[in-house]
Design an enzyme around this catalytic site. Structure first.
Site, PDB file in Angstrom:
ATOM      1  CG  ASP A  95       0.691  -4.121   2.169  1.00  0.00           C
ATOM      2  OD1 ASP A  95       1.076  -5.051   2.889  1.00  0.00           O
ATOM      3  OD2 ASP A  95       1.366  -3.087   1.961  1.00  0.00           O
ATOM      4  CG  ASP A 155      -0.377  -0.096   2.528  1.00  0.00           C
ATOM      5  OD1 ASP A 155       0.862  -0.129   2.628  1.00  0.00           O
ATOM      6  OD2 ASP A 155      -1.134  -0.162   3.513  1.00  0.00           O
ATOM      7  CB  SER A 156       4.579   1.631  -0.171  1.00  0.00           C
ATOM      8  OG  SER A 156       4.731   0.487  -0.995  1.00  0.00           O
ATOM      9  CD  GLU A 180       0.631  -1.585   7.982  1.00  0.00           C
ATOM     10  OE1 GLU A 180       0.338  -0.754   8.874  1.00  0.00           O
ATOM     11  OE2 GLU A 180       1.070  -1.252   6.862  1.00  0.00           O
ATOM     12  CD  GLU A 185       8.031  -0.058   7.877  1.00  0.00           C
ATOM     13  OE1 GLU A 185       8.238   1.078   7.418  1.00  0.00           O
ATOM     14  OE2 GLU A 185       7.031  -0.752   7.590  1.00  0.00           O
ATOM     15  CE  LYS A 218       3.360  -5.878   4.007  1.00  0.00           C
ATOM     16  NZ  LYS A 218       2.865  -4.666   4.739  1.00  0.00           N
TER      17      LYS A 218
END
EC number: 2.1.2.11
Length: 266
Positions: free
Chosen positions: A84, A45-46, A114, A181, A112
């Site tokens: 993501d 999602d970057s 978070e 991270e 993925k």
């Protein structure tokens, strides 16, 4: 190279060979990363920041993630595709299952998410239904407003103890991979040794089982001019993007990247 699977990645961890991962958002770069030998393509999602120009990842939608996952899928032949779940896409168990299905149907091999220990139930449900999960811990950009900015996580002993315990619990819940991270290098090394699943680092030292960088960062492309400490510009000294990608793979495999200067202390 043969198609990369979870079994491949598990074997690399057991052999002590580093895993290479880069973000990827389209078919052309998927093909280029394949040629360079990158084992995992992260449709991150970057893209909200490096492609769309937002100041965070929060505006990215699941539909946009599925679109870019499908683009990567069409250019990929060998790598494992990790996609993501964007901001609030896993706010409820029902949303988590539905949105994960969308990404898997678009071409992802793994999703993925978070968070910390609260992810355990959704990870268990996804794994039971055939969806492999990577749990993203430490600095989680979707929670940047709670964290008070992009700050290193796990620096005090209580935080570190909790992160170690959560990592083990998420593995037990069914997580197939962890991503750490901006975590102190020593803590990341401890977590990598404490779990059997592969641990990928970004700003987490070189003792993790593999590394990931944002593609645009490692190619020296930035619209803000701010370069995180853990980034290296692999275009320096290279005459092509393809050479830069190969240099990244080579340095990760040789454990020369990341260096001490790219990591954080407690």
């Amino acid at each position: 190279m043969p198609a990369i699977t979870l079994t491949t990645l598990q074997s690399l961890k057991q052999k002590g060979e580093k895993i290479t991962m880069l973000t990827c958002y389209d078919a052309t770069f998927a093909h280029a990363c394949n040629e360079a030998g990158v084992e995992v393509l992260l449709v991150g999602d970057s893209l909200g920041m490096v492609l769309q120009g937002h100041d965070s990842t929060l505006p990215v939608t699941t539909a946009e993630m599925a679109y870019h996952t499908a683009c990567v899928k069409r250019g990929n032949t060998d790598a494992l595709i990790l996609a993501d779940l964007p901001f609030m896409a896993n706010a409820t168990l029902e949303q988590t299952l539905s949105n994960s299905a969308m990404l898997m149907q678009a071409g992802a091999h793994m999703v993925k998410v978070e968070g910390q220990l609260w992810l355990a139930e959704s990870i268990r449900l996804l794994a039971e239904r055939g969806v492999p999960v990577c749990a993203h811990m430490g600095l989680t950009p979707q929670a940047v407003n709670i964290l008070g900015g992009y700050k290193v996580q796990g620096r005090n002993e209580n935080q570190a103890r909790q992160m170690r315990a959560d990592a083990i619990s998420l593995e037990q819940a069914g997580a197939a991979m962890l991503l750490l991270e901006c975590v102190p290098s020593e803590l990341a090394a401890e977590i990598s040794q404490a779990v059997k699943i592969p641990v990928i680092g970004i700003g987490a030292g070189n003792a993790t089982d593999g590394q990931v960088l944002v593609l645009h960062d490692m190619l020296g492309l930035s619209i803000t001019g701010r370069v995180p400490k853990f980034v290296k510009n692999f275009m320096h000294g290279q005459d092509s993007i393809q050479s830069a990608l190969k240099a990244y793979v080579s340095e990760v495999k040789a454990t020369t990247f990341p260096g001490i200067e790219h990591g954080f202390s407690a």
